[in-house]
Scaffold this motif. Structure first.
Motif, PDB file in Angstrom:
ATOM      1  N   GLU A  84       0.831  -1.203   0.000  1.00 52.04           N
ATOM      2  CA  GLU A  84       0.000   0.000   0.000  1.00 52.04           C
ATOM      3  C   GLU A  84       0.868   1.257   0.000  1.00 52.04           C
ATOM      4  O   GLU A  84       0.538   2.236  -0.678  1.00 52.04           O
ATOM      5  CB  GLU A  84      -0.917  -0.008   1.222  1.00 52.04           C
ATOM      6  CG  GLU A  84      -1.994  -1.085   1.173  1.00 52.04           C
ATOM      7  CD  GLU A  84      -2.808  -1.151   2.447  1.00 52.04           C
ATOM      8  OE1 GLU A  84      -3.882  -1.791   2.434  1.00 52.04           O
ATOM      9  OE2 GLU A  84      -2.370  -0.582   3.468  1.00 52.04           O
ATOM     10  N   ASP A 360      -4.674  -2.266  -6.572  1.00 57.78           N
ATOM     11  CA  ASP A 360      -5.365  -2.230  -5.282  1.00 57.78           C
ATOM     12  C   ASP A 360      -6.692  -1.479  -5.429  1.00 57.78           C
ATOM     13  O   ASP A 360      -6.840  -0.353  -4.937  1.00 57.78           O
ATOM     14  CB  ASP A 360      -4.476  -1.554  -4.235  1.00 57.78           C
ATOM     15  CG  ASP A 360      -5.071  -1.626  -2.829  1.00 57.78           C
ATOM     16  OD1 ASP A 360      -6.005  -2.425  -2.614  1.00 57.78           O
ATOM     17  OD2 ASP A 360      -4.602  -0.876  -1.944  1.00 57.78           O
ATOM     18  N   SER A 363      -8.622  -0.026  -2.158  1.00 60.04           N
ATOM     19  CA  SER A 363      -8.244   1.272  -1.576  1.00 60.04           C
ATOM     20  C   SER A 363      -8.899   2.418  -2.337  1.00 60.04           C
ATOM     21  O   SER A 363      -9.261   3.438  -1.744  1.00 60.04           O
ATOM     22  CB  SER A 363      -6.720   1.431  -1.591  1.00 60.04           C
ATOM     23  OG  SER A 363      -6.226   1.477  -2.920  1.00 60.04           O
TER      24      SER A 363
END
Length: 491
Positions: A84, A360, A363
């Motif tokens: 992340e 991702d 997110s």
């Protein structure tokens, strides 16, 4: 940890005389090619490498523009996983390249929280200074919002210009804004961001006492001309902010009038929202043929576009393309663009577009929903749309379908899944409240047309005395149709 992002960048300057100003016409369907002209105009001016951006050259702070060239990125990893943190820095690199810069290197430091004085630790500051000198960079971009003291301390230590993520996003918005309202909103956000940072930028903003030396600390040799440059800057910015707010309020009135007209005619509205560069404009073009600007860049769309669409049974509804969201979207932008974001809050349905090719997507979904909550649109019905299915592998598609079982999977590029999305949107639109059967005389064909546009036609039959229509309509139209309503035994 260090992560290098090296990319050869070619800047091209061309001449063009095209400067189209197309009106957002409610009835302009399937023929608008505004996006092609906007893209040509935007590509006509690119930043040129080699222009000097020495910090000592900056004198007028209120007009200080971010002439990004060769940059080094720095971030602080405080929570979450390493992936992340790396994705956040990669996104910052994409933002920097969108702004016209060349990303040379990137650094991440693992800390429980950012250093209050310099954002990163003292040792990392020294390493960053060495990296900047080695790479020949002239700008450092921090992956976060710096306080005025952090900004000033980093610039003094590293000896090059330092900006943060918020300033970078504001700069991109300033480049891409086209409409009068969009430019005013961006300028307002920039000035609100700049106000507390005036003292941090530029050593020429010295404080000088006026009159009787301004109280304590004054005396012989310290009397000045009165109002200092810093105070003058602040006063001018406050005046400009007040003027911009008045202008935006006036432009909001025009937007509210258009929205009220749609509500008066009870036309359902659908807002296309999502992360920046998720393919919202491409999806609008597929659904309506709007012809709006499509570019593989972050924040390509700032000015909302509204177009009309038809359901399979002939009902009208509107689709609105909105500005994209991003992680840590500056609060100043949310406030400045609140009138634009009301296109989402005032809609009946939100089509939430997700970039299926992003490493991702979860997110991104969280970031979008945080902004929707901030503007009060979190309670609206939502359709999740996974876009860019043509750019993912079959194994990745299986994972996405498992993670988002209720989503609609489409490719705005190839058109796959668009018909299914239209059907899902139609089914989710609010249904008219009144169900009735009427026999409309043939001389009142206008009523039949309005029933098809504003209601849901269940069946029709042509008889000698007129057209028998069984439909669901809104209450206002039902009142007009009462004289033609058939009794239950004759329907």
């Amino acid at each position: 940890m260090r992560y290098a992002y090296r990319r050869a960048t070619i800047y091209v300057m061309t001449e063009t005389n095209m400067n189209p100003e197309f009106e957002d016409d409610f009835d302009d369907l399937f023929t608008n090619t505004t996006g092609d002209f906007e893209l040509a105009e935007r590509n006509a001016l690119r930043r040129v490498a080699g222009l000097s951006t020495e910090l000592t050259e900056i004198t007028e702070v209120e007009y200080r523009q971010l002439r990004l060239e060769r940059v080094v990125l720095v971030g602080v990893w405080t929570e979450g996983t390493l992936d992340e943190a790396e994705n956040s820095l990669k996104e910052l690199a994409a933002l920097a390249e969108t702004a016209g810069s060349e990303v040379l290197d990137g650094l991440i430091q693992r800390r429980s929280r950012p250093e209050p004085a310099t954002f990163i630790g003292k040792g990392k500051v020294s390493e960053l200074r060495d990296v900047v000198a080695e790479a020949g960079a002239d700008t450092v971009i921090a992956d976060g919002e710096l306080t005025p003291s952090q900004l000033r301390a980093l610039e003094q230590e590293i000896k090059v210009k330092v900006i943060d993520r918020t300033a970078l996003i504001l700069d991109i918005f300033a480049q891409h804004a086209k409409s009068r309202e969009g430019k005013a909103q961006v300028e307002l956000a920039q000035l609100q961001y700049l106000m507390p940072r005036l003292r941090g930028w530029g050593e020429t903003l010295s404080r000088q006492a006026g009159g009787r030396a301004g109280g304590q600390g004054g005396g012989v040799g310290l009397r000045g001309p009165g109002e200092t440059k810093l105070e003058t800057d602040r006063r001018r910015i406050r005046t400009r902010i007040a003027r911009l707010r008045r202008e935006i309020a006036e432009m909001r009135t025009a937007r509210d009038t258009k929205r009220t007209n749609r509500h008066r005619h009870l036309v359902p509205s659908v807002a296309i929202a999502g992360y920046t560069n998720a393919g919202k404009s491409s999806l609008l073009n597929r659904l309506t043929g709007a012809g709006v600007l499509v570019e593989d860049a972050l924040f390509a769309t700032l000015d909302p576009t509204t177009r009309r669409a038809l359901t399979s049974d002939g009902r009208h509804y509107t689709l609105s393309d909105t500005v994209g969201f991003v992680r840590h979207l500056p609060h100043q932008l949310v406030e400045a663009f609140r009138s634009t974001l009301e296109e989402v809050t005032e809609s009946d349905l939100v089509v939430h577009v997700i970039d299926g090719s992003h490493p991702d997507p979860a997110s991104q979904v969280r970031a979008v929903r945080e902004v929707l909550t901030e503007i009060g649109a979190d309670a609206l019905p939502e359709i999740l749309v996974i876009n860019k299915m043509d750019a993912i592998t079959p194994d990745r598609e299986i994972e996405l379908r498992a993670d988002y079982p209720d989503a609609v999977f489409v490719s705005a590029h190839t058109g796959a899944g668009i018909d299914k999305l239209r059907l899902v949107v139609e089914q989710a639109l609010p249904q008219p409240a009144v169900e009735m059967t009427v026999c409309v005389p043939y001389v009142r064909g206008d009523l039949v047309s309005r029933i098809r546009q504003r209601g849901e036609v269940l069946s029709t039959e042509h008889r000698g005395d007129g057209t028998v229509v069984h439909a669901r309509v809104d209450e206002a139209l039902a009142a007009e149709l009462r004289p033609f309503e058939l009794a239950a035994d004759t329907a």
